[in-house]
Design an enzyme around this catalytic site. Structure first.
Site, PDB file in Angstrom:
ATOM      1  NE  ARG A   1       0.215   1.355   3.387  1.00 19.43           N
ATOM      2  CZ  ARG A   1       1.141   2.260   3.618  1.00 19.43           C
ATOM      3  NH1 ARG A   1       2.427   1.927   3.676  1.00 19.43           N
ATOM      4  NH2 ARG A   1       0.839   3.541   3.791  1.00 19.43           N
ATOM      5  N   GLY A   2       0.278   2.397  -0.121  1.00 21.39           N
ATOM      6  CA  GLY A   2       1.060   3.624  -0.297  1.00 21.39           C
ATOM      7  C   GLY A   2       1.170   3.877  -1.802  1.00 21.39           C
TER       8      GLY A   2
ATOM      9  NE  ARG B   1      -6.209   0.858  -1.721  1.00 21.24           N
ATOM     10  CZ  ARG B   1      -5.553   1.391  -0.682  1.00 21.24           C
ATOM     11  NH1 ARG B   1      -4.257   1.181  -0.530  1.00 21.24           N
ATOM     12  NH2 ARG B   1      -6.203   2.134   0.210  1.00 21.24           N
TER      13      ARG B   1
ATOM     14  CG  ASP C   1      -3.153   7.974  -1.428  1.00 26.77           C
ATOM     15  OD1 ASP C   1      -3.017   8.416  -0.274  1.00 26.77           O
ATOM     16  OD2 ASP C   1      -2.848   6.819  -1.776  1.00 26.77           O
TER      17      ASP C   1
ATOM     18  CG  ASN D   1      -2.208  11.413   2.702  1.00 27.45           C
ATOM     19  OD1 ASN D   1      -1.668  10.553   2.014  1.00 27.45           O
ATOM     20  ND2 ASN D   1      -1.862  11.630   3.961  1.00 27.45           N
TER      21      ASN D   1
END
Ligand code: MRU
Length: 355
Positions: free
Chosen positions: A49-50, A91, A241, A251
């Protein structure tokens, strides 16, 4: 010493290996991804993730889809395109996922025009994924260099979620600023918000900073305001993000609340993100798609249930901080102060000229 978040093992017949971040901090284990579904699941279920790490993972995922897709060049290219179409749904908010897949698809289609042998095509495609990976590490170091001067001697800084080495290939974005300031000999304290609902701050940021020898104190999300009121925080640095053309920034959920608190206390609020996190197709933050995740993330705390099993839940994973609350955006090409559409446009025009 921080571990690599992800690595490619072997040649064109090799595998992608990722730290399974769901298991941290209890266990540091890598999981292999050998097909498109495994890459898709790893991104969707937050094993990786990230925003930048998702992008690099997807780039390797696009290669894996092509490699597994057939024996002729045509079938391989078709599998690349289909793989990208699948992975892009993993995502919705982090734009780096879309950016990396678009880059892999465009590179693959262009390379295929010269009708290379399938093996040559695959080896060039893997090289492109590795280039994205290497560039990601380089941009993290650049963000660290541009951001480090903002961390003052003997100060306290706050971060939210994990925008660290674990959220990138290595070194991080927001946390790169801290690592570089430390490398430059500065002394400071980091306060890490635990970041409900799934605790990226407690599980990942605290582990990562402690592992790297940074002075880090874990706080619950609702302690940030009090810490600011007591004068413990002199800057906030978080990741992103997706950044719209006007500087509005999506974010991890809770970032907006921290920005409002920072504004109230006259504390600088910095976003640290690579230029691949900007989305110029979106004029403002209202257009950024916000992921909503499953209810059980809110109904539980770690392994324990904290509400009725059927409690009605709303679980947006991100929020948008308006540009007017952002003191500056620290990128891998330099710092954009008090971002506006015009300033961002000028900054990118200059960055393009320089590259
Ligand atoms: O849901 P996550 O853990 O992928 O959310 C991560 C964040 O919000 C990060 O702050 C962002 O992706 C920047 S990572 C350098």
């Amino acid at each position: 010493m921080l571990p690599e978040t992800l690595r490619w093992v072997g040649g064109t017949d090799g595998d992608l290996e990722l730290i399974d971040q769901r298991k941290l901090p209890a266990e540091l284990v890598y999981i292999p991804c050998r097909n498109t579904q495994e890459v898709f699941d790893a991104i969707k279920d937050l094993a990786v993730r990230g925003a930048p790490a998702i992008g690099v993972t997807a780039a390797y995922g696009a290669f894996i889809a092509a490699r597994n897709g057939g024996t002729s060049l045509n079938d391989t290219v078709k599998a690349l395109v289909e793989g990208c179409e699948t992975l892009v749904k993993a995502r919705p908010t982090a734009v780096n996922l879309f950016w990396a897949l678009e880059r892999m698809k465009t590179f693959g289609l262009k390379t295929a025009e010269t009708k290379p042998a399938r093996d040559t095509f695959l080896s060039e495609l893997l090289t492109e994924a590795k280039r994205i990976h290497d560039e990601d590490v380089a941009m993290c170091h650049a963000i660290g260099r541009f951001g480090a001067p903002l961390i003052k001697e003997n100060s306290g800084v706050l971060t939210h979620c994990n925008a660290g080495s674990l959220a990138t290939s290595f070194f991080g974005t927001a946390l790169a600023v801290f690592y570089e300031a430390k490398n430059q000999g500065r002394h400071f304290k980091v306060y890490a918000d635990e970041t409900r609902p799934i605790l990226q701050g407690a599980r990942l940021t605290h582990w990562e900073l402690a592992t790297a020898g940074v002075d880090v104190t874990l706080i619950c999300d609702n302690m940030a305001g009090y810490a600011m009121q007591l004068g413990k925080i002199s800057a906030v640095v978080v990741g992103a993000d997706r950044i719209a053309a006007n500087g509005d920034t999506a974010n991890k959920i809770g970032t907006y609340s921290v920005a409002v608190l920072a504004h109230e206390h006259h504390i600088p609020f910095y976003i640290a993100a690579p230029i691949s996190t900007f989305d110029f197709s979106i004029a403002g933050g209202k257009e950024i798609p916000i992921e909503e995740r499953k209810a059980d993330e809110v109904r539980t705390f770690g392994q324990s249930r904290t509400s009725l099993p059927d409690a009605k839940v709303w679980n947006p994973a991100f929020d948008v901080t308006p540009a007017r609350l952002i003191t500056a955006i620290i990128t891998d090409r330099g710092v954009i102060e008090e971002p506006t559409t015009e300033k961002i446009k000028t900054f990118f025009a200059q960055a393009r000229k320089g590259s």
